[in-house]
Design an enzyme around this catalytic site. Structure first.
Site, PDB file in Angstrom:
ATOM      1  N   GLU B 196       0.759  -1.271  -0.027  1.00 29.69           N
ATOM      2  CA  GLU B 196       0.058   0.100  -0.057  1.00 29.69           C
ATOM      3  C   GLU B 196       0.802   1.327   0.116  1.00 29.69           C
ATOM      4  OE1 GLU B 196      -3.266   0.161  -0.215  1.00 29.69           O
ATOM      5  OE2 GLU B 196      -3.537  -1.752  -0.686  1.00 29.69           O
ATOM      6  N   SER B 474     -50.255 -30.179  32.181  1.00 28.70           N
ATOM      7  CA  SER B 474     -50.118 -31.064  33.456  1.00 28.70           C
ATOM      8  C   SER B 474     -48.746 -30.724  34.036  1.00 28.70           C
ATOM      9  CB  SER B 474     -49.937 -32.410  32.927  1.00 28.70           C
ATOM     10  OG  SER B 474     -51.319 -33.087  32.410  1.00 28.70           O
TER      11      SER B 474
END
Lengths: 221, 787
Positions: B196, B474
């Site tokens: 870069e 239940s």
């Protein structure tokens, strides 16, 4: 800190004299002595080899109290049912393997009721943190031990102690109660838990309840 | 302090300009005054701009540079001898953490497997309560547990670092894992500079030489290979400026780059660059910086990356979407190899190393694995709690670290149990998709270990575990039997309960006649059987005897504030709860009568490691441990002989479990809640439109539960009774005290002091009724065989 230590010392002496009227004993299976500076850096999971050398020849509970020099010394010891796992940690060879298969058929105890390597190591770390006044992290280490051995009443005992020191007497009492529900057949530990409950009730202003707990401590011993 | 160098520069620049202006003024005598004034104005404007930009540069760079979203971690995996963990699960966890296989685990992040032994070099981690060092440990496995553990010296235990399971982001957000320069792996800085900005360590922010070289390289290559911007300029562009491409912005960028270089050393600029650079888009989350990119693409910490991985990331700087290795692997590889080639050309690596690196695969971590930060249901639970306690902006920007109890291994097993079972069961009537939810907690500590919010666990929509409020059927029954067993003078496990037809006044003017599921009545049955077979008539009769308000109070004591009205139908579970509430209720049963608030967060740390919040373990005893022991006994019979027994088709019968099925009217909801010593799990199946499923608790939710438990390797419930329990031999038929030598005698636990006295001896006569009944059953079977 100093007053706490003095209180622990005083109450422990009372136990020695034979009067279990006041709490504060520390029925933690641990044979450690003053932790050196090097071992402070050892981190969790490291049990300094030095500890083992100060262990009495017969494994058992050694109740430690901090002394003025910042170390600690044994004031009381009695045989205990966690012996099998401690036997696998002989005191002379610091390079030994510390692996302790906990699923073994050693005695009638539940596997997770044996104090073996990791729980013992974490209790040591926690006590160290507590001695430095770091109650938050002592609590965190004890909870870590509890995740490993959730039914181990000694861990709950220590956690209850830390809660009491943190000023949460109600929670200290509950944790000690929970410890009792797992401490069947371990009378010394039961007495210690009842004494802790007595202290917790006292600091909540419940003196009748405290007296009752103290009575129970005396009966169980 | 920092302003001084700028002042010097401005003075120098000013002097130069003034000198030149004075010379020119000699040539243009007539307009000298005018031109001088114009130049002066220009200078003042320029100086003002520079001073302004300088303030901007310093203000943002010296303060908190980035808003870092809170990071959420799973529980760390503990390693010690005796830990319940299979080798496969261990390797799964290591894989999710990005550990790599090797011959020997020499450095952090490596693992070596040989037979039942796994050597791993852990990475170390700063935990809230202390530092876990990076170290090499050796773990041996035997079946579902660690049989031996060893490390350096006296080591008895170690922890892996916790898996990062998510973050807390605003709608659109940048995310990053901040790193320091010394955490950069070898070649990262070198290759970045090589590709870069070759002059980075020499230029003063802008590089005319770099621009020229880029122009040349691009010209000879015939395409844009290199950019002319320096790293400093790129940082300025991303950090301070918008992305428009005007000349003015380019100029501003250059000035700011120079200013940045004046104030800060190269290392600091480079470190900021490594953290700032954009490296990909993950849905609405922008992946910034090499630290997060390393986790995102390789599931590994940055410092462990090897040359070919570093080169891949560096190559991506030019175009993160264009060179996305998951979407464009070939293009991405070509770019990576070019980066490696450039490094070889510039002499950073030898040609042979370059060739080796170029021969490597991309090694990008698969997505959708455990490593994928995708636990929407659990994250939803965490966020709800955090948003109650923290400001949104603190959560999304202060870099908090949140430690939770999620167990990714159990989570995966729960998800698979839900997905697998739903697939096997097929759709509900009318081809409607069935939905499901599941909650798994640690039975003893109340920590939430896994949470499934729907049939597709990756989908973050309606979180049924937290928000689907359904009648519990239940599942209410244990509250009734618990209320009964709290009165040992009246009820024990063998107290006969009448399971015959019953009609009640439900509401004024309406009667209610509950039916058993099999539409039959069973006469007098022992209490434990009425629960384990889930007989409705016996249960309603018992509940009415105890009083509905009493039962509802028990539900509250178990941990759920429900606000239900005391109708008799509540006794069969017409009241509604969420799966999480059901878990809360059953936690008290699993936990010896101690109520523990369910917890999912262990601690919250500020970015500097300062603890902000702790969520300590807290308990409150609500029921006597002896009563709970009796309940566990009855509920374990549900598993061995009652409605839950099909679980043992999947699970080893040596593991003692306790649980309860739940089914609601017209088979709309299918529930199961059950526990072992260490795990409590609640599963629900139903439809979002509340339609019928054709499933009972046993044929639906229990199947999910059992599929989960089979894989979770639970520890069986302890059969050891507490001190206030005594065992007594009783006659199964009469319920009277008996002797172990008698036929038909069984041992049953009682509250100490409430056991029947030892009987007079064995029953002399055979129970003729039972024999007759058995004989007629045999005849029925034979009749069926006849044509």
């Amino acid at each position: 800190m100093m007053t706490l230590r003095t209180g622990l010392l005083a109450s422990s002496v009372l136990v020695l004299v034979g009067c279990a009227g006041s709490g504060g004993t520390v029925p933690v299976v641990d044979s450690s002595r003053a932790i050196s500076n090097e071992s402070l850096n050892a981190g969790a999971g490291m049990t300094p080899g030095q500890e083992q050398q100060s262990a009495p020849a017969e494994s058992g509970v050694v109740v430690m109290i901090p002394d003025d020099a910042g170390g600690s010394r044994a004031i009381q010891s009695y045989p205990l049912d966690v012996q099998p796992s401690l036997q696998q940690r002989p005191s002379q060879d610091p390079q030994r393997s510390t692996a302790t298969p906990s699923g073994g058929d050693s005695g009638s105890l539940q596997a997770d009721e044996q104090l073996d390597g990791p729980v013992l190591a974490l209790l040591t770390v926690a006590r160290d943190q507590e001695n430095r006044g770091d109650l938050t992290n002592a609590s965190a280490s004890l909870e870590r031990a509890m995740r490993i051995a959730p039914r181990e009443p000694q861990v709950l005992y220590r956690l209850a102690q830390v809660r009491l020191a943190q000023g949460d007497a109600a929670q200290a009492e509950q944790l000690a109660q929970r410890g009792l529900s797992y401490a069947g057949g371990r009378s010394t530990l039961q007495a210690g838990l009842w004494n802790l409950i007595a202290q917790a009730r006292e600091s909540q202003g419940n003196s009748a309840g405290a007296a009752e707990a103290r009575q129970k401590a005396r009966v169980t011993l | 302090m920092r302003v001084q160098p700028l002042g010097v520069v401005l003075r120098i620049m000013g002097r130069k300009r003034r000198g030149r202006t004075a010379k020119k003024a000699g040539f243009w005598k007539r307009s000298s005054g005018w031109l001088f004034k114009l130049a002066l104005v220009g200078l003042v404007v320029f100086a003002g701009l520079v001073i302004y930009l300088d303030a901007v540069v310093q203000e943002k760079f010296s303060g908190k540079r980035w808003a870092v979203p809170a990071k959420v971690f799973a529980r760390p995996l503990e390693l010690y001898a005796g830990q319940r963990l299979t080798k496969d699960d261990f390797l799964t966890e290591l894989g999710a953490l990005g550990y790599r296989n090797s011959e020997s685990a020499r450095v952090p992040g490596l693992v070596a497997v040989s037979g039942n032994r796994v050597d791993v070099h852990t990475r170390g981690f700063q935990f809230p309560e202390g530092v876990e060092p990076a170290q090499k440990v050796s773990v041996r496995f035997e079946g579902p547990q660690i049989s031996a553990f060893s490390g350096a010296g006296d080591l008895v235990m170690a922890r892996l670092e916790p898996l990062l399971i998510g973050g807390i982001y605003p709608a659109h957000n940048e995310d990053r894992v901040l790193i320091q320069l010394d955490q950069a792996p070898p070649y990262l800085v070198e290759s970045l500079v090589a590709v870069e900005d070759r002059e980075f360590f020499n230029h003063f922010g802008v590089s005319p030489k770099g621009i020229l070289r880029a122009a040349y390289v691009n010209f000879t290559a015939g395409s844009v290979v290199q950019g002319g911007s320096t790293l400093t300029q790129q940082l300025v562009k991303n950090f301070y400026l918008t992305s428009d491409r005007s000349l003015i912005r380019k100029g501003t960028e250059a000035i700011m780059a120079v200013l940045l270089e004046l104030h800060y050393p190269k290392e600091e600029i480079l470190e900021a660059y490594l953290n700032e650079v954009f490296l990909g888009q993950d849905g609405q989350r922008a992946v910034h910086g090499f630290g997060l990119a390393s986790q995102y693409y390789f599931a590994q910490p940055l410092r462990e990356l090897q040359l070919h991985q570093v080169a891949l990331l560096v190559g991506m700087v030019k175009g993160p979407s264009f060179y996305n290795p998951r979407r464009h692997p070939e293009r991405s590889k070509a770019r990576r190899d070019l980066v490696i080639q450039m490094m070889a050309e510039q002499g950073m690596i030898s040609e042979s190393i370059a060739q080796q690196a170029q021969a490597r695969d991309l090694d990008v971590a698969a997505r959708g694995r455990l490593a994928d930060t995708n636990y929407p249901a659990f994250m939803d639970l965490i966020k709800r709690q955090l948003r109650d306690e923290y400001r949104e902006e603190d959560l999304t920007s202060e870099g908090l670290r949140i430690f939770t109890s999620l167990d990714p291994l159990l989570q995966r097993k729960a998800e698979r149990a839900v997905e697998g079972t739903l697939k096997r069961l097929g759709p509900a009537p009318g081809d409607v998709e069935m939905e499901s939810a599941m909650v798994v907690t640690s039975a003893q500590t109340g920590e939430v270990l896994a949470l499934v919010g729907g049939r597709n666990p990756q989908f973050s929509g309606f979180n049924r575990a937290l928000d689907a409020t359904r009648p519990i059927g239940s599942l209410i029954k244990p509250a009734i039997y618990l209320t009964a067993l709290e009165q040992p003078q009246k009820y024990s496990l063998i107290t006969p309960i009448d399971d015959s037809p019953i009609t009640l006044d439900a509401e004024p003017g309406r009667t209610w006649t509950p039916q058993n599921y099999d539409r039959e009545s069973h006469g007098l049955v022992p209490l434990h059987q009425a629960l384990s077979r889930s007989y409705n008539q016996a249960t309603v009769r018992l509940g009415m005897e105890l009083g509905v308000p009493q039962v509802l109070k028990t539900v509250e004591r178990m941990g759920v504030q429900h606000g239900w009205r005391p109708y008799p139908s509540m006794l069969l579970g017409s009241g509604a709860m969420t799966p999480l509430q059901v878990t809360d209720m059953y936690q008290t049963l699993a936990n010896g009568g101690f109520n523990t608030p369910l917890r999912a967060i262990r601690s919250v740390l500020a970015t500097d490691g300062e603890p902000l919040g702790r969520y300590p373990f807290a308990v409150q005893q609500r029921f006597d441990s002896a009563t709970i022991y009796l309940m566990q006994e009855a509920m374990s019979r549900t598993m061995t002989e009652g409605t839950g027994r099909s679980a043992y088709n999947q699970i080893s019968p040596t593991i003692r479990l306790a649980g309860k099925t739940g089914t609601t009217n017209d088979l709309r909801d299918s529930w199961f809640a059950g526990f072992s010593e260490d795990l409590l799990a609640v599963s629900w199946l139903g439809r979002d439109d509340n339609g019928q499923t054709r499933l009972t608790g046993a044929t639906g939710a229990l199947q999910v539960w059992a599929a989960f438990m089979r894989e979770a390797h639970p520890v069986g419930l302890s059969p050891a009774p507490p001190e206030s329990i005594q065992m007594a031999w009783i006659d199964v038929v009469t319920g009277l005290g008996s002797d172990p030598s008698c036929p038909d005698s069984v041992q049953v636990p009682f509250r100490t002091g409430y056991a029947p006295l030892p009987g007079p001896g064995c029953r002399p006569i055979i129970n003729t009724e039972a024999v007759k009944e058995g004989a007629s059953r045999v005849m029925d079977v034979i009749r069926d065989w006849l044509p």
